[in-house]
Design a protein around this motif. Sequence first.
Motif, short mmCIF file in Angstrom:
data_model
loop_
_atom_site.label_atom_id
_atom_site.label_comp_id
_atom_site.label_asym_id
_atom_site.label_seq_id
_atom_site.Cartn_x
_atom_site.Cartn_y
_atom_site.Cartn_z
N UNK A 89 3.00 6.21 -2.18
CA UNK A 89 4.13 7.15 -2.15
C UNK A 89 5.38 6.63 -2.82
N UNK A 90 5.34 5.42 -3.35
CA UNK A 90 6.51 4.86 -4.03
C UNK A 90 6.37 4.94 -5.54
N UNK A 91 6.77 3.89 -6.21
CA UNK A 91 6.74 3.86 -7.67
C UNK A 91 5.33 3.78 -8.24
N UNK A 92 4.36 3.42 -7.40
CA UNK A 92 2.98 3.39 -7.86
C UNK A 92 2.50 2.05 -8.36
N UNK A 93 3.38 1.03 -8.36
CA UNK A 93 2.95 -0.30 -8.77
C UNK A 93 3.78 -1.35 -8.06
N UNK A 94 3.26 -2.58 -8.05
CA UNK A 94 3.96 -3.69 -7.43
C UNK A 94 3.51 -4.97 -8.12
N UNK A 95 4.45 -5.83 -8.46
CA UNK A 95 4.14 -7.11 -9.09
C UNK A 95 4.53 -8.23 -8.12
N UNK A 96 3.53 -9.00 -7.68
CA UNK A 96 3.76 -10.15 -6.81
C UNK A 96 3.74 -11.40 -7.68
N UNK A 118 -1.43 2.03 -8.90
CA UNK A 118 -2.20 3.23 -8.59
C UNK A 118 -2.45 3.97 -9.90
N UNK A 119 -3.69 4.03 -10.39
CA UNK A 119 -3.93 4.63 -11.71
C UNK A 119 -3.77 6.14 -11.74
N UNK A 120 -3.54 6.78 -10.59
CA UNK A 120 -3.23 8.21 -10.58
C UNK A 120 -1.75 8.47 -10.78
N UNK A 121 -0.95 7.42 -10.66
CA UNK A 121 0.50 7.54 -10.86
C UNK A 121 0.99 6.69 -12.03
N UNK A 140 0.83 -1.21 0.00
CA UNK A 140 0.00 0.00 0.00
C UNK A 140 0.87 1.26 0.00
N UNK A 141 1.97 1.23 0.77
CA UNK A 141 2.87 2.39 0.79
C UNK A 141 3.53 2.60 -0.56
N UNK A 157 2.84 -0.50 -19.00
CA UNK A 157 2.61 0.55 -18.00
C UNK A 157 3.48 1.75 -18.34
N UNK A 158 3.03 2.92 -17.89
CA UNK A 158 3.83 4.13 -18.06
C UNK A 158 3.62 5.02 -16.85
N UNK A 159 4.67 5.68 -16.42
CA UNK A 159 4.60 6.57 -15.28
C UNK A 159 4.01 7.91 -15.71
N UNK A 160 2.89 8.31 -15.08
CA UNK A 160 2.29 9.60 -15.39
C UNK A 160 3.25 10.73 -15.04
N UNK A 161 4.05 10.56 -13.99
CA UNK A 161 5.03 11.57 -13.63
C UNK A 161 6.11 11.73 -14.69
N UNK A 162 6.54 10.62 -15.27
CA UNK A 162 7.55 10.69 -16.33
C UNK A 162 6.98 11.38 -17.56
N UNK A 163 5.71 11.10 -17.89
CA UNK A 163 5.06 11.77 -19.01
C UNK A 163 4.97 13.27 -18.74
N UNK A 164 4.56 13.63 -17.54
CA UNK A 164 4.46 15.04 -17.13
C UNK A 164 5.80 15.74 -17.33
N UNK A 165 6.87 15.14 -16.86
CA UNK A 165 8.18 15.78 -16.93
C UNK A 165 8.68 15.91 -18.36
#
Length: 272
Positions: A41-48, A230-233, A36-37, A126-134
């Motif tokens: 607040x981390x990379x926004x995804x996790x693969x188990x 997290x679809x917002x990230x 959840x963290x 997947x793509x990072x919304x933050x990376x697209x923003x930057x």
Amino acid sequence: MGTEEAAELEAALTAAQAAAPVPPLARLAPILVDVAARLDTGRGFCLLRGLPFDRHGAAAAEATLLELCTHLGKRLSAEGSPVARLIGPVPEAGAASGPPRFHSEACDAIALLCLANTPDAAPHVLISAGAVHNEIMRRDRAALAELYEPAPLIEEGAVVERAVFTMTEGAFAARYTRYAVEEAAAAPQPGAAPLSAGLRPAFDLLDAVCAEAPLMLKLEPRPGDLLLFNPHLIWKRRTLTEAAAGDPEAPQEFRRLRITMEHSRRTGAAGA
């Protein structure tokens, strides 16, 4: 995941397969708190990877997935089962008219469970919304400013206003559903402001950036894998379609669960 945690998950799936209540996942709870963290607040995804979800039948997998996700937040209410059955493939959005488009959903986390997949299946991208923003900021600051401005869009049958990018109390969030903006523009509501002249070029730039391979992360799900994001990230390219009731088992078989979390980044009307 250690031996004891794996055994706990196996026991939960075995119980669910026997139609017994799924026991609490006490040993897995600390791992899920960390997940959840990472989503918030981390990379926004996790693969188990390497989980036994695919070994006890779809019904047991769904019941155990629901119990597991209670440690992340609350499942979104929906008619019928909250767990959607997905199969593939589906043509990529925008493939015929331009760059493939990524999209986000109105929730705080998505759990995507793989029950079956084929070696030749298209990867999940997947793509990072933050990376697209930057990247947009580096190329065209005027276009970026347009994407911070609220625009009318259709959501659940109603017209709301929302920006693609928002920053609230230091928390970055991104929601991109271009087709919903274009749907609202095609049938504008009385009194609604028209789209700004710079918004469509800004969307075109955003789509072009999203189509660039260096920003993409390609995953090849294996049976038993659980992808949480997290679809917002993190934005995901659509590669699966929801199965109709009564469809036979397919070579590709996934389950999707949408979750709300305590610390939500969901952007409200007018970019809130």
